[in-house]
Design a protein around this motif. Structure first.
Motif, mmCIF file in Angstrom:
data_model
loop_
_atom_site.group_PDB
_atom_site.id
_atom_site.type_symbol
_atom_site.label_atom_id
_atom_site.label_comp_id
_atom_site.label_asym_id
_atom_site.label_seq_id
_atom_site.Cartn_x
_atom_site.Cartn_y
_atom_site.Cartn_z
ATOM 1 N N CYS A 161 -43.638 53.983 51.595
ATOM 2 C CA CYS A 161 -42.194 53.856 51.854
ATOM 3 C C CYS A 161 -41.716 52.423 51.627
ATOM 4 N N ILE A 162 -42.472 51.473 52.139
ATOM 5 C CA ILE A 162 -42.088 50.062 52.020
ATOM 6 C C ILE A 162 -42.125 49.611 50.563
ATOM 7 N N LEU A 163 -43.147 50.019 49.820
ATOM 8 C CA LEU A 163 -43.278 49.597 48.427
ATOM 9 C C LEU A 163 -42.212 50.214 47.529
ATOM 10 N N LEU A 164 -41.780 51.437 47.840
ATOM 11 C CA LEU A 164 -40.812 52.132 46.983
ATOM 12 C C LEU A 164 -39.362 51.936 47.409
ATOM 13 N N ALA A 165 -39.145 51.292 48.558
ATOM 14 C CA ALA A 165 -37.789 51.195 49.116
ATOM 15 C C ALA A 165 -36.798 50.559 48.146
ATOM 16 N N GLY A 166 -37.183 49.455 47.505
ATOM 17 C CA GLY A 166 -36.272 48.755 46.601
ATOM 18 C C GLY A 166 -35.884 49.587 45.394
ATOM 19 N N LEU A 167 -36.781 50.432 44.927
ATOM 20 C CA LEU A 167 -36.502 51.273 43.765
ATOM 21 C C LEU A 167 -35.663 52.485 44.127
ATOM 22 N N VAL A 168 -35.981 53.105 45.267
ATOM 23 C CA VAL A 168 -35.370 54.378 45.630
ATOM 24 C C VAL A 168 -33.961 54.209 46.204
ATOM 25 N N ALA A 169 -33.739 53.169 46.995
ATOM 26 C CA ALA A 169 -32.467 53.011 47.711
ATOM 27 C C ALA A 169 -31.238 53.156 46.805
ATOM 28 N N PRO A 170 -31.121 52.382 45.706
ATOM 29 C CA PRO A 170 -29.923 52.544 44.866
ATOM 30 C C PRO A 170 -29.877 53.873 44.117
ATOM 31 N N MET A 171 -31.055 54.476 43.878
ATOM 32 C CA MET A 171 -31.089 55.740 43.139
ATOM 33 C C MET A 171 -30.467 56.880 43.932
ATOM 34 N N VAL A 172 -30.591 56.856 45.261
ATOM 35 C CA VAL A 172 -30.081 57.965 46.079
ATOM 36 C C VAL A 172 -28.723 57.658 46.708
ATOM 37 N N GLY A 173 -28.134 56.507 46.356
ATOM 38 C CA GLY A 173 -26.793 56.209 46.843
ATOM 39 C C GLY A 173 -26.724 55.246 48.004
ATOM 40 N N ARG A 193 -33.803 47.551 53.335
ATOM 41 C CA ARG A 193 -34.084 47.085 54.703
ATOM 42 C C ARG A 193 -33.944 48.231 55.708
ATOM 43 N N TYR A 194 -32.995 49.114 55.462
ATOM 44 C CA TYR A 194 -32.891 50.305 56.307
ATOM 45 C C TYR A 194 -34.216 51.077 56.297
ATOM 46 N N ILE A 195 -34.750 51.247 55.093
ATOM 47 C CA ILE A 195 -35.992 52.019 54.939
ATOM 48 C C ILE A 195 -37.166 51.309 55.592
ATOM 49 N N TYR A 196 -37.263 49.986 55.443
ATOM 50 C CA TYR A 196 -38.367 49.236 56.056
ATOM 51 C C TYR A 196 -38.454 49.524 57.554
ATOM 52 N N LEU A 197 -37.317 49.471 58.209
ATOM 53 C CA LEU A 197 -37.299 49.624 59.664
ATOM 54 C C LEU A 197 -37.771 51.012 60.085
ATOM 55 N N VAL A 198 -37.206 52.044 59.496
ATOM 56 C CA VAL A 198 -37.564 53.409 59.892
ATOM 57 C C VAL A 198 -39.008 53.730 59.513
ATOM 58 N N ALA A 199 -39.453 53.221 58.361
ATOM 59 C CA ALA A 199 -40.817 53.494 57.897
ATOM 60 C C ALA A 199 -41.867 52.867 58.798
ATOM 61 N N ALA A 200 -41.532 51.799 59.514
ATOM 62 C CA ALA A 200 -42.500 51.145 60.387
ATOM 63 C C ALA A 200 -43.042 52.091 61.456
ATOM 64 N N GLY A 201 -42.243 53.085 61.835
ATOM 65 C CA GLY A 201 -42.696 54.046 62.841
ATOM 66 C C GLY A 201 -43.841 54.927 62.377
ATOM 67 N N LEU A 202 -44.047 55.032 61.050
ATOM 68 C CA LEU A 202 -45.109 55.883 60.521
ATOM 69 C C LEU A 202 -46.500 55.342 60.858
ATOM 70 N N PHE A 237 -28.303 52.718 64.887
ATOM 71 C CA PHE A 237 -28.792 54.090 64.762
ATOM 72 C C PHE A 237 -30.152 54.130 64.060
ATOM 73 N N LEU A 238 -30.394 53.190 63.167
ATOM 74 C CA LEU A 238 -31.700 53.085 62.523
ATOM 75 C C LEU A 238 -32.771 52.628 63.516
ATOM 76 N N VAL A 239 -32.406 51.688 64.376
ATOM 77 C CA VAL A 239 -33.342 51.229 65.422
ATOM 78 C C VAL A 239 -33.706 52.392 66.341
ATOM 79 N N ILE A 240 -32.731 53.225 66.651
ATOM 80 C CA ILE A 240 -32.985 54.392 67.510
ATOM 81 C C ILE A 240 -33.979 55.334 66.848
ATOM 82 N N LEU A 241 -33.842 55.551 65.530
ATOM 83 C CA LEU A 241 -34.799 56.382 64.810
ATOM 84 C C LEU A 241 -36.210 55.816 64.905
ATOM 85 N N PHE A 242 -36.324 54.492 64.755
ATOM 86 C CA PHE A 242 -37.643 53.845 64.850
ATOM 87 C C PHE A 242 -38.241 54.010 66.237
#
Length: 422
Positions: free
Chosen positions: A94-106, A114-123, A172-177
């Motif tokens: 998730c962390i490695l692909l975050a920069g590529l995927v984020a703009p692709m999905v809107g 950075r949104y993805i980094y935070l939520v992915a840390a819970g994994l 809300f992202l922190v809450i997900l984490f």
């Protein structure tokens, strides 16, 4: 069943409240971005990490019946190893692909990764599958229910604080984490306590790899049960990402609103799946085929009847309900929600078929049915969205669940016939 159903009913209500608060606080576009982040992380986790609990339950029941404590401990150690490796791998991807995927999905090009980094840390702390296996083998569904109950209360409270404080999407992202962290560790703590209380000592010292050798079919069931889940859940995850690439975040927010509410409705049947799997495994292991058959049929028909009683009045008044609860901004979500409600009824009515086929050793058939359903979903999704927009995505979801349920019924009846169950 009573503990799990009461917990799931409360959790479903709490989830709707959380969704109400999130929708009011973030609006369609913000809710869509939150959904895209959570969906991407869950998709990677779903594909990369194999959850061992179904395979562990299947073989741990056998060890428990034979009173082989050492074998059960080795299964638990193997499960912990699988959880640790899978969580680490999923988090890093998730962390490695975050920069590529984020703009692709809107998602925003700068903030999205950075949104993805935070939520992915819970994994990295995902040990819940092992805890689920332990607690279900020993029939301690009450502990899982209490943990999920507490987690739901915490999320509602934190979400309300974020709304009132106007803290924006980061809160809300922190809450997900935090929710991922709590669910990943707390259940394991109590599961290990249950093991020790029952005299099962020395989990960490056990030889986990030996469990593979002494349980032929474990790896096959591990793969097939997870591959089946991957295929099933892909329709619940990839559709959001693809919709984000094809449409705007506001449209994703509309779709996500319908999916979240209807998913909570279908999850009211989750306690049945959770509690019935160990019982079905025991009945099949002991050769009590008639009781096995009756249990599957009676529970399936009961779920269908209960759902129809509740769902029909809701479907007839869906638009006023949406406007009252979520606001005028989401008024257009009515048709989507009705289609997804029908889809959730079909799914929940066949919820017993999954554990039934696994208990019968028909994991390969389950995978084939799910694969066929997924192919149908993938083939229909883009044309449906192109011609019908968000409603088309909901129709594809309905097609998947219809095909899957009918296929599982056929497979179940075929197995019973070949095994002289009639």
């Amino acid at each position: 069943m009573s503990w799990t159903f009461a917990s799931q009913a409360f959790i479903s209500a709490a989830a709707v409240i959380t969704l109400f608060i999130s929708a009011r606080a973030l609006g369609p576009a913000g809710l869509g971005m939150l959904a895209l982040v959570e969906t991407f992380v869950r998709v990677v986790d779903l594909i990369v990490r194999l959850e061992p609990w179904q395979a562990v339950i299947r073989f741990a029941i056998r060890a428990e019946v034979n009173d082989d404590r050492a074998a059960l401990l080795r299964l638990v150690k193997l499960s912990l190893m699988i959880d640790a490796a899978g969580g680490f791998l999923a988090g890093m991807i998730c962390i490695l692909l975050a920069g590529l995927v984020a703009p692709m999905v809107g998602l925003p090009a700068e903030e999205g990764p950075r949104y993805i980094y935070l939520v992915a840390a819970g994994l990295f702390f995902s040990f819940r599958p092992t805890a689920v296996a332990i607690l279900r083998v020993f029939d301690r569904f009450d502990i899982l229910a209490k943990i999920d109950f507490a987690s739901a209360i915490l999320r509602v409270g934190l979400t309300a604080l974020a709304w009132q404080g106007g803290w924006g999407i980061w809160a809300f992202l922190v809450i997900l984490f935090l929710q991922s962290l709590i669910e990943g560790i707390t259940a394991l703590f109590f599961a290990i306590r249950i093991l020790h209380g029952r005299g099962y000592e020395g989990v960490l010292a056990a030889n986990g790899l030996a469990a593979i050798r002494e349980n032929p079919g474990f790896l096959r069931l591990l793969w097939n049960s997870n591959f089946n889940v991957i295929l099933r859940q892909s329709t619940n995850r990839f559709d959001v990402l693809v919709l984000g690439a094809m449409m705007n975040p506001a449209a994703v927010g509309m779709y996500q609103l319908g999916k979240r509410v209807m998913n909570r409705v279908s999850k009211l049947a989750a306690p049945v799946r959770q509690t019935i799997y160990p019982e079905l495994a025991r009945l099949w292991e002991e050769g009590r085929i008639a009781a096995f058959r009756r249990l599957v049929i009676i529970v399936s028909l009961g779920i269908l009847g209960l759902q129809l009683v509740i769902a029909i009045p809701v479907m007839l008044n869906i638009e006023p309900i949406i406007i009252t609860v979520f606001g005028q901004e989401f008024a257009e979500a009515g048709p989507v929600m009705n289609i997804l409600l029908i889809s959730s009824i079909v799914l929940a009515s066949g919820v017993v078929l999954n554990p039934a086929l696994l208990s019968m050793g028909k994991d390969r058939l389950l995978v084939l049915v799910t694969l066929g359903s997924t192919i149908l979903f993938a083939a229909s999704f883009l044309p449906m969205v192109h011609y019908f927009g968000v409603e088309g995505a909901a129709f594809s979801n309905l097609l998947f669940n219809l095909f899957w349920t009918v296929g599982c019924i056929f497979g179940f009846r075929k197995k019973r016939h070949s095994a002289s169950l009639f």
